[in-house]
Write a protein that holds these residues in place. Structure first.
Motif: not given
Length: 241
Positions: A35-47, A57-59
């Motif tokens: 869950i951590y790495y999938v979610k992290l990838y999604n967050i960073e890819s849209k950063r 602000k985004y973070l």
């Protein structure tokens, strides 16, 4: 996760306590990493790739979204956080249900052989804890750059000095890393070693090579940890007298 499922379905559990332990501690430890790495990838890819201000602000918005999960599952969140066990057989035994939980927690009906009504919730809590720590660290880096690299208190000169051997400190660092007690096990061993070097004013050198030497010991491989346990127990005994 697939291999773990095969083993559970094939072998089952000898006791209810074994089943509770597996679904409360073992499966969530592994599932949380996914869950951590999938979610992290999604967050960073849209950063945003713009200024630090917009990135911060985004973070912060991402942290707020993660914390919404805790608020939406507040009853179970408090149960898990305080280490309660009274409802473990309801939460972590297959075939049980919790009608008080939000509907999304009923995922276990999809796979009754490998899910309980709350093992996924534990995994999500663990994963989101790790993500919040990561995001907060990223925010601190960005704000530090914005403020013209103001000195970080952790980087200021420490008055503490490690007076044991380097091998003992390396043994302690690897033990902490293996325990998952720091950043839920996602901390890098190099990052931890660097921090300990700064805090205790010491250069550890090739700590990986030293770790190999520790592994090769013919006597106790946890010599320093055994010593710590011994001296702490002795202190307890002295205080009890």
């Amino acid at each position: 996760m697939k291999q773990l499922r095969k083993n559970v379905v094939k072998k089952g559990f000898k006791t209810i306590q074994d089943e509770v332990w597996f679904f409360k501690h073992i499966k969530p430890q592994i599932f949380s990493k996914l869950i951590y790495y999938v979610k992290l990838y999604n967050i960073e890819s849209k950063r945003p790739r713009s200024s630090s201000k917009f990135q911060v602000k985004y973070l912060n918005n991402q942290i707020n979204k993660l914390q919404l999960y805790f608020n939406d599952n507040l009853e179970f969140y408090h149960y898990y956080r305080r280490g309660a066990t009274t409802l473990d057989e309801q939460y972590f035994v297959r075939g049980q249900s919790d009608l008080r939980s939000p509907t999304e927690s009923f995922h276990f009906f999809i796979d009754e052989e490998f899910s309980t009504c709350q093992d996924c919730a534990v995994a999500v809590i663990m994963a989101y804890d790790m993500l919040i720590v990561y995001l907060q660290q990223e925010i601190e880096k960005l704000e530090s750059n914005t403020e013209n690299f103001k000195s970080n208190p952790m980087k200021q000169s420490s008055k503490l000095f490690w007076t044991g051997s380097k091998t003992e400190l390396i043994e302690l660092i690897y033990a902490l890393h293996s325990s998952g007690a720091i950043n839920s096990g996602t901390a890098d061993i190099k990052e931890m070693a660097t921090l300990f070097e700064q805090v205790f004013n010491i250069e550890l050198g090739n700590y990986y090579h030293t770790f190999i030497e520790i592994r090769a010991r013919k006597c106790s491989k946890t010599k320093f940890l055994d010593k710590l346990t011994e001296v702490l127990n002795r202190r307890f005994e002295e205080l009890d007298e």
